[in-house]
Scaffold this active site. Structure first.
Site, PDB file in Angstrom:
ATOM      1  N   TYR A  10      -1.287  -0.301  10.363  1.00 29.99           N
ATOM      2  CA  TYR A  10      -1.587  -1.043   9.134  1.00 29.99           C
ATOM      3  C   TYR A  10      -0.432  -0.879   8.138  1.00 29.99           C
ATOM      4  O   TYR A  10       0.080  -1.864   7.583  1.00 29.99           O
ATOM      5  CB  TYR A  10      -2.907  -0.542   8.531  1.00 29.99           C
ATOM      6  CG  TYR A  10      -3.130  -0.955   7.098  1.00 29.99           C
ATOM      7  CD1 TYR A  10      -3.484  -2.261   6.775  1.00 29.99           C
ATOM      8  CD2 TYR A  10      -2.985  -0.029   6.047  1.00 29.99           C
ATOM      9  CE1 TYR A  10      -3.687  -2.634   5.449  1.00 29.99           C
ATOM     10  CE2 TYR A  10      -3.190  -0.398   4.734  1.00 29.99           C
ATOM     11  CZ  TYR A  10      -3.537  -1.705   4.435  1.00 29.99           C
ATOM     12  OH  TYR A  10      -3.719  -2.070   3.124  1.00 29.99           O
ATOM     13  N   SER A  20       0.828  -1.207   0.000  1.00 32.10           N
ATOM     14  CA  SER A  20       0.000   0.000   0.000  1.00 32.10           C
ATOM     15  C   SER A  20       0.863   1.257   0.000  1.00 32.10           C
ATOM     16  O   SER A  20       1.980   1.264   0.554  1.00 32.10           O
ATOM     17  CB  SER A  20      -0.859  -0.028   1.268  1.00 32.10           C
ATOM     18  OG  SER A  20      -1.400   1.229   1.515  1.00 32.10           O
ATOM     19  N   LYS A  43       2.422  -3.572   6.489  1.00 29.41           N
ATOM     20  CA  LYS A  43       2.766  -3.739   5.063  1.00 29.41           C
ATOM     21  C   LYS A  43       4.282  -3.581   4.863  1.00 29.41           C
ATOM     22  O   LYS A  43       4.914  -4.353   4.154  1.00 29.41           O
ATOM     23  CB  LYS A  43       2.017  -2.702   4.212  1.00 29.41           C
ATOM     24  CG  LYS A  43       0.517  -2.922   4.146  1.00 29.41           C
ATOM     25  CD  LYS A  43       0.186  -4.165   3.349  1.00 29.41           C
ATOM     26  CE  LYS A  43      -1.276  -4.460   3.301  1.00 29.41           C
ATOM     27  NZ  LYS A  43      -1.588  -5.782   2.765  1.00 29.41           N
TER      28      LYS A  43
END
Ligand code: NAD
Length: 324
Positions: free
Chosen positions: A139, A115, A143
């Protein structure tokens, strides 16, 4: 070629699976259905219900697989802020456990859904792949940490690990629960003629990438080797408030905007340079925002009709059931 798609029942995964099946690939899905259901899965794909952390299920899913497209993961940024350990366990430990299953099964090719979150607040625009990594939320940290493991698995175990850093995907089929993404929330509010929830007065700049263009990138990189990282975006920054205006133009009416003020942690502006991906495999985004929004609005309209039809036929008795 036989491809295993982890998270293939989800929003992006189901589009990737459809494209693979249409292109003649054999497809298996490994998904624990924690944030999806079987409804959107192409019937030509084989579904194995299981968790990526479960080595038995993973071994079963990895039988006779040539490459993995790894999309399984939790994706709700505010939830990751509240519960970073949940994201560490599911996304990072889940992935490393799965990489170990791949190693045991002798499957050494993986395409990974990363992302733009890994960049945090960028120093330069458009963002290129060698920009510094400093995720602003757990989050994004999950990643970035998976990307590091993939680099290690390339260096130590000879994996081909291709990282795709998505910018802002949108399109038909997006029904996250809760839905934290702008476009589905804007369209839903507009179709229901309710106020649009809007942070920062819509001044943030984003790179909205249509789901079919994004899905195509996964197929285009299937034959690449080594450890490589690519941005997947349109290379166009759009103000969020301009997206709302475009939606209003398409539906032919306006609804009020609910000004929610500033939301801490939001990046003011990001958009991609995708030149590296274009150079490597010739990929380019083809669907512009107007076309993409039209298709997405049509989807949400059809969903509304489907819900009303199902309610009338007694297939569902409460709207909540539709989302389960
Ligand atoms: P989604 O929630 O619709 O799909 C994720 C899928 O993974 C779901 O079907 C879920 O059931 C499955 N899953 C989650 N944890 C699992 C586990 N431990 N074992 C097996 N299955 C598991 O999300 P999406 O929008 O389709 O996103 C797909 C991938 O793309 C994710 O990895 C996400 O982080 C990444 N990504 C998404 C966006 C976005 O805006 N949607 C942006 C950048 C990156």
């Amino acid at each position: 070629m036989h491809i295993l798609v982890t998270g293939g029942a989800g929003f992006i995964g189901s589009h990737v699976v459809k494209l693979l099946v249409n292109d003649g690939y054999k497809v298996t899905i490994l998904d624990n259905l924690v944030s999806s259901d079987k409804k959107s899965i192409d019937p030509k794909a084989k579904l194995i219900i299981g968790d990526i952390v479960d080595s038995k299920k993973s071994q079963q899913a990895l039988r006779e697989i040539d490459a993995v497209i790894h999309m399984a993961g939790l994706i709700i940024v505010p939830e990751s802020v509240k519960d970073p350990i949940k994201y560490l366990k599911n996304n990072v430990i889940g992935t490393v456990s799965f990489l170990e299953s791949m190693r045991k099964a002798n499957v050494t090719k993986i395409i990974f859904s990363s992302s733009a979150c890994v960049y945090g607040t960028p120093e330069h625009l458009p963002i290129e792949e060698d920009a510094p990594i400093h995720p602003d939320n757990p989050y994004g940290a999950s990643k970035a940490s998976i990307e590091t493991y993939l680099q290690t698995y390339n260096a130590v175990f000879g994996f081909d690990s291709i990282v795709l850093r998505y910018f802002n995907p949108y399109g038909p089929g997006e029904n996250h629960q809760p839905e934290t993404h702008a476009i589905p929330n804007f369209i839903e509010a507009t179709l229901k003629k309710r106020p649009i929830p809007l942070y920062w007065k819509g001044e943030q700049i984003r790179d909205f990438i249509y789901i079919e263009d994004l899905a195509q990138a996964h197929i285009d990189v299937l034959n690449l080797k080594g450890h490589q990282i690519f941005n997947v975006g349109t290379e166009t920054g759009v103000k969020v408030k301009d997206v709302i205006d475009e939606i209003f133009k398409i539906v032919g009416y306006k609804v009020p905007v609910d000004d929610l003020g500033r939301r801490p942690g939001d990046v003011a502006a990001n958009y991609a340079s995708s030149k590296k991906l274009a150079k490597a495999v010739g990929w380019r985004a083809k669907i512009d925002l107007n076309q993409g929004l039209r298709r997405t609005i049509d989807y949400y309209k059809s969903l509304k009709h489907q819900i009303m039809g199902d309610l009338q036929k007694g297939k569902i008795t409460h709207l909540k059931q539709f989302h389960q």
